[in-house]
Enzyme design. Structure first.
Site, PDB file in Angstrom:
ATOM      1  N   GLU A  87       0.878  -1.297   0.117  1.00 46.49           N
ATOM      2  CA  GLU A  87      -0.104   0.000  -0.038  1.00 46.49           C
ATOM      3  C   GLU A  87       0.957   1.324  -0.011  1.00 46.49           C
ATOM      4  O   GLU A  87       1.931   1.521   0.630  1.00 46.49           O
ATOM      5  CB  GLU A  87      -0.886   0.034   1.411  1.00 46.49           C
ATOM      6  N   LYS A 190     -10.350   0.634  -1.167  1.00 44.41           N
ATOM      7  CA  LYS A 190     -10.235   0.564   0.320  1.00 44.41           C
ATOM      8  C   LYS A 190     -11.592   0.845   1.017  1.00 44.41           C
ATOM      9  O   LYS A 190     -12.016   1.955   1.063  1.00 44.41           O
ATOM     10  CB  LYS A 190      -9.083   1.064   0.850  1.00 44.41           C
ATOM     11  N   CYS A 223      -4.722  -3.314   4.019  1.00 46.97           N
ATOM     12  CA  CYS A 223      -4.383  -2.623   5.346  1.00 46.97           C
ATOM     13  C   CYS A 223      -5.247  -2.842   6.404  1.00 46.97           C
ATOM     14  O   CYS A 223      -5.676  -4.086   6.884  1.00 46.97           O
ATOM     15  CB  CYS A 223      -3.767  -1.377   5.369  1.00 46.97           C
TER      16      CYS A 223
END
Length: 523
Positions: A87, A190, A223
Site C-alpha cells: 500500500e 479500500k 491494510c
C-alpha cells in the site's frame, strides 16, 4: 513440532501437526504455485501537503516504479507467478485531499471494460502509472498487484444514488491487478480507511476477486481492512482461500505486530495471505510475509538492520474450501503419538480423558487479579509467577484459562495472563475478546501490557478461551519478532478455542487468541 529454517531474517516454518481446522489442499498434479511479495522502502514526497503538478508527481512516482521494475524482474527470475507490492508504495502518504491531485489516475472498471494499458496506452489519458505496471506484468509474464490512488467522477456508475463528496469527485485508495499479459483484471477501493484525509470511503463495500490459471481465485483488500468484517471476512466466507494484502502497517505491540497478526489471520481464517508492507523505520513500518495455515515465509527487520526493501518468494499450496463442515474440529498429529489434546501438568503430561475438567466453566483455584492497560484496553490480568500452574482470569463473563509449565524462567522477566472483552475505541472502533500471555515491560505488575520485543523465558502451555465468536485469530510471537506455529489448535462446537504449544525455540513475547466480535462494532 515446528522446524525452523532461517536465512538472514527470512524464516520458513513447517508445521508438523495437520488438523481438520486447517485448510485442505487441492489434490491435483500441480497443486502449488510460486508467490512473491516485496517489502518496499518507499521514496516519499518530502512535502506531501503541498500540491504538485502532474509532471512533478510522475517524476516522483517513477523513482518508486524503477525499484518495482527491478524487483519484478528478480521475482520472475525466481519463478514467481504472482507478485504483490505494498500500500502507498508508488506515491507515499500524508497528502491532503487537494495535494494528492497530481498523483491521481482514473482507473477504468475491469468489470465494465477490457483494457490492456501496455498494448493500448492511447485509450485513456493520464494513465502513465497504469501503463507502466501493465507492461511490468507483461514483460515479466506474471500476475501483478499494486496500490495507487484513483480518481472517479461522481456519481459512480456502480452507485448512482450515492451522495457526492463536496468537491464533486471520488478519490480512492486502490488496488489494481494485472494479468500476466498486462490486462487490467481487478480494481478494489479500500473500505476501512485509517486517518487518510486524501481518500473517500466507497459508498458501497466492494468485494473484488480475480481468477488465475495456477491457483484459482484471489481476493483483494488493504491494510486496516483486515481488522473488519467487510470485505475480508466476506471474501473468506465466499470460499476465497487466496487473499492479497498490500499494507502500510505500523507495528503495535504486544498484540498487533505485522507478522504476528497477519499470520494469525491466515491461520484463524484458514487462508493464504500474501502480505506486502512498506519499510519505514521512523513509522515502525516493517514485516511482510507469505502466510498459509501450514507455513510462513516472512521478513521482519530488527534493530540495526539496513533500512532497505526485501523480496520474498515462496512456493505455496493451492487451497480449496473445506467440503465438510464439522461441528467440532478434531486434530491429528503427524506420525501418531499422543493425543493432540494432551497438556503440560504437574506430572509432565496428561491425556484429556484422565485429567480433571479444565474447561473454562470448571472451578479453578483463586488467583489474585489486577487491572492494567494494554493497547488502550483495560485488561484483567493474573501473574504467572510459579514454576507451573493452572490459572483462569475473567473480564466480565469472558474467561481465559491457561495451563503452563516453565521450561526456562528468567527471574528478571515477569509474565501475566490477560483477558479483555469489550469495544476498542482508540485509532479505530472494533469489538474484541482477547486471551493473551504477555511478557510485562518490567518486574512490576503495572508494566503488564507494555510493548516488549525480547524475552528469554520459555513455557509449555495450553491456552483456552470461551469465545462468543467464531472469528478467533491465534498467534505465538517470540523474541526479536520470530513466529512459532502452534503445536495444535482446536475449535469446539461451543466456540471454545484451545491453542497448545511446547518446546519453544525462543523466549515468549506474546501468545494470543484474538477474537473479533464483528457484530458488536457499531454498538
Amino acid at each position: 513440532m515446528p522446524r525452523v529454517k532461517e536465512t538472514g531474517r527470512k524464516m520458513l516454518f513447517i508445521i508438523a501437526v495437520v488438523s481438520v481446522y486447517l485448510a485442505s489442499v487441492i489434490s491435483t498434479a500441480d497443486s502449488s504455485y510460486v508467490a512473491a511479495v516485496y517489502e518496499h522502502k518507499v521514496i516519499l514526497n518530502p512535502d506531501p501537503r503541498t500540491p504538485m503538478s502532474r509532471h512533478e508527481a510522475l517524476q516522483h512516482m517513477q523513482k518508486n516504479l524503477d525499484i518495482y521494475e527491478e524487483q519484478a524482474a528478480r521475482a520472475a527470475q525466481q519463478g514467481a507467478q504472482i507478485l504483490v507490492f505494498p500500500e502507498d508504495g508508488i506515491h507515499g502518504f500524508n497528502f491532503t485531499r487537494s495535494s494528492i491531485a497530481g498523483y491521481l489516475e482514473t482507473i477504468p472498471n475491469p468489470q465494465e471494460e477490457s483494457w490492456n494499458p501496455c498494448t493500448e496506452p492511447e485509450r485513456h489519458n493520464n494513465t502513465e502509472v497504469l501503463q507502466r505496471l501493465s507492461c511490468m506484468a507483461r514483460r515479466n509474464n506474471l500476475y501483478l498487484v499494486a496500490n495507487m490512488p484513483d480518481l472517479q467522477p461522481c456519481p459512480l456508475k456502480t452507485s448512482p444514488t450515492s451522495t457526492c463528496p463536496p468537491d464533486g469527485r471520488w478519490q480512492f485508495n486502490t488496488n489494481v491487478a494485472f494479468r500476466s499479459d498486462g490486462l487490467l483484471i481487478a480494481r478494489y477501493h479500500k473500505q476501512n480507511l485509517f486517518f487518510e484525509q486524501s481518500f473517500d470511503t466507497p459508498p458501497e463495500v466492494e468485494v473484488i476477486t480475480f481468477d488465475t490459471p495456477f491457483a484459482g481465485k484471489f481476493g483483494l483488500f488493504i491494510c486496516f481492512d483486515i481488522l473488519f468484517h467487510d470485505p475480508a471476512v466476506v471474501l473468506v466466507e465466499m470460499g476465497v482461500r487466496q487473499l492479497i494484502f498490500p499494507t502500510a502497517w505500523m507495528n503495535t505491540l504486544p498484540l498487533l505486530d505485522s507478522v504476528q497478526f497477519h499470520s494469525a489471520f491466515s491461520l484463524g481464517a484458514n487462508v493464504t495471505l500474501l502480505a506486502a508492507n512498506l519499510r519505514n523505520d521512523r513509522l515502525i513500518m516493517k514485516g511482510s510475509g507469505i502466510y498459509t495455515p501450514f507455513s510462513a515465509t516472512y521478513h521482519h527487520a530488527w534493530k540495526g538492520d539496513p533500512e532497505e526493501g526485501r523480496l520474498l518468494v515462496a512456493r505455496v499450496p493451492v487451497l480449496e474450501p473445506l467440503e465438510v463442515k464439522q461441528s467440532a474440529a478434531k486434530e491429528v498429529e503427524a506420525g501418531g503419538g499422543e493425543s493432540a489434546s494432551s497438556v503440560a501438568t504437574d506430572s509432565g503430561r496428561c491425556h484429556q480423558d484422565s485429567c480433571d475438567d479444565h474447561s473454562p466453566h470448571s472451578v479453578h483455584p483463586s488467583h489474585p487479579t489486577f487491572i492494567s492497560s494494554m493497547m488502550y484496553d483495560t485488561f484483567t490480568f493474573v501473574l504467572l509467577n510459579v514454576t507451573q500452574g493452572d490459572v483462569k482470569v475473567c473480564n466480565g463473563t469472558f474467561c481465559c484459562h491457561l495451563q503452563y509449565r516453565w521450561l526456562l524462567q528468567d527471574h528478571k522477566e515477569l509474565y501475566a495472563l490477560g483477558a479483555f472483552a469489550g469495544l476498542h475505541t482508540v485509532d479505530g472502533r472494533y469489538a474484541l475478546q482477547v486471551c493473551a500471555i504477555v511478557r510485562c515491560g518490567g518486574l512490576d505488575q503495572s508494566s503488564c501490557g507494555q510493548e516488549v520485543e525480547e524475552a528469554e523465558s520459555k513455557m509449555d502451555f495450553l491456552l483456552e478461551g470461551n469465545f462468543d465468536t467464531k472469528y478467533v485469530y491465534p498467534s505465538i510471537l517470540t523474541s526479536r519478532m520470530f513466529l512459532e506455529q502452534p503445536e495444535s489448535l482446536e475449535k469446539a462446537a461451543d466456540m471454545r478455542v484451545t491453542m497448545k504449544h511446547s518446546n519453544m525455540k525462543s523466549g515468549l513475547v506474546t501468545a494470543c487468541l484474538y477474537g473479533r466480535m464483528y457484530h458488536l462494532d457499531n454498538e
